[in-house]
Enzyme design. Sequence first.
Site, PDB file in Angstrom:
ATOM      1  CE  LYS A 108      60.256  17.968  44.663  1.00 13.52           C
ATOM      2  NZ  LYS A 108      59.745  16.603  44.372  1.00 13.52           N
ATOM      3  CD  GLU A 128      54.325  19.158  38.736  1.00 12.57           C
ATOM      4  OE1 GLU A 128      55.322  18.643  39.260  1.00 12.57           O
ATOM      5  OE2 GLU A 128      53.177  19.075  39.242  1.00 12.57           O
ATOM      6  CG  HIS A 147      33.711  43.586  42.627  1.00 15.32           C
ATOM      7  ND1 HIS A 147      33.011  44.767  42.578  1.00 15.32           N
ATOM      8  CD2 HIS A 147      32.777  42.602  42.647  1.00 15.32           C
ATOM      9  CE1 HIS A 147      31.710  44.512  42.585  1.00 15.32           C
ATOM     10  NE2 HIS A 147      31.545  43.208  42.628  1.00 15.32           N
TER      11      HIS A 147
END
Length: 423
Positions: A410, A278, A299
Amino acid sequence: MQKFLSLDHIAPHLDGAAVTERAGTYAGLVDEARAGFPGDRSCAGWMRLSETAGEEALFRIARKAAEIRQEADAFVIIGVGGSNNAARAVIEALPASRRGIEILYAGNATAPSAMQDVLRRMEGRSVYLNIIAKNFETLEPGAAFRVLRQRLYAEYGPDAARRILATGTPGSRLHRLCLEKGWEFFPFPEAVGGRYSAFTDVGLLPMAVAGAEIRALLDGARQMQRMLLSLPAAENPALLYAAARTLLYERGYRAECLSSFEPRLRWFSKWWIQLFGESEGKRGRGLLPVSCQCSEELHSMGQFLQEGTPVAFETFLRVEEEAGPTLLPDGVDDGFAYLDGKPFAALNAASQDATLAAHSAHHPCLTVDVGTLDERAFGALYMFFLLACVFSCRMTGVDPFDQPGVEAYKRAMFRTLGKEESI
């Protein structure tokens, strides 16, 4: 503490002298930090620990935490991202015996299954809620808070009010609701963004409820802060880390993987990913922050890191461990006799050393020595990475404190749901 960061495994991919030179070029960043980032003082409140975690605040936190631990079986933290990541990293690293109360997390997803799960786990239990919201406009915690507070009022009637506490900006809508409804209010400092809020009521109150020693965490943060603000550039771990990662970015690396052989750091990795993602990921720039939980993910992620497209470098977090159980012979010919007499710590150390040697042959690797993983170590880690993140952003030319991409999603979401005023 000066050996907190090691650059021993960046060669031959990056010259250590180049890192030191770059750190020296940006030595002025330490002066800015020492002055409290005067150009961004309105965003750098997390540097002023005496303000965000003074004695009055710590006394109030301790009082409320003791009340909740005595009266509740479950404590629900309602928040998303920076509103709960720092606390969750510490809480989930604590031994279950230390917690003594179940911590539930809500408001970090809009999936119906997530809300149903929290409601199910609240059944038949004595519950307190803590809604954490800086501006109280983010949908996820807002929606969850509506459902959960209605559940509490249905269960407890008027007594529900004393079971609800809120952490928000003074003067905000959430603050006004607290005054109106009788919910206890804790301040979310205006000069601290969510992802920088570990040393405020946002992080400290939930940690205290869960049984964490928050004074030890703050001591670790202060000790790290003093060190980072006093060391010269060539010896400063935060400045050297920022210099190394920005130089690697300039050389074509596009991702940084935070790797650890300690499962208790799983949620810390999520905090770190948000901090750098961010803060740094904007204007078409920044390293993609990812993590590798070893040895399970050796793995999968480990295979890619060692032999895949060379786009990433690694930063290893190394933890000092107790010996753990010792493998003893039991007369069964299982092919693992070579482990007889070895404690689990030796197995983990061998795995770490082997992985570091193998991976550093393919890409640069840095190591951060955490020491004993306790509250003091978490405080030091938070302060180290917070300062290093600001330094990195300054070196790459982006604002470490805004998040325009988050605000864009948003606004689009609010339009879809019919909210008249966008943020």
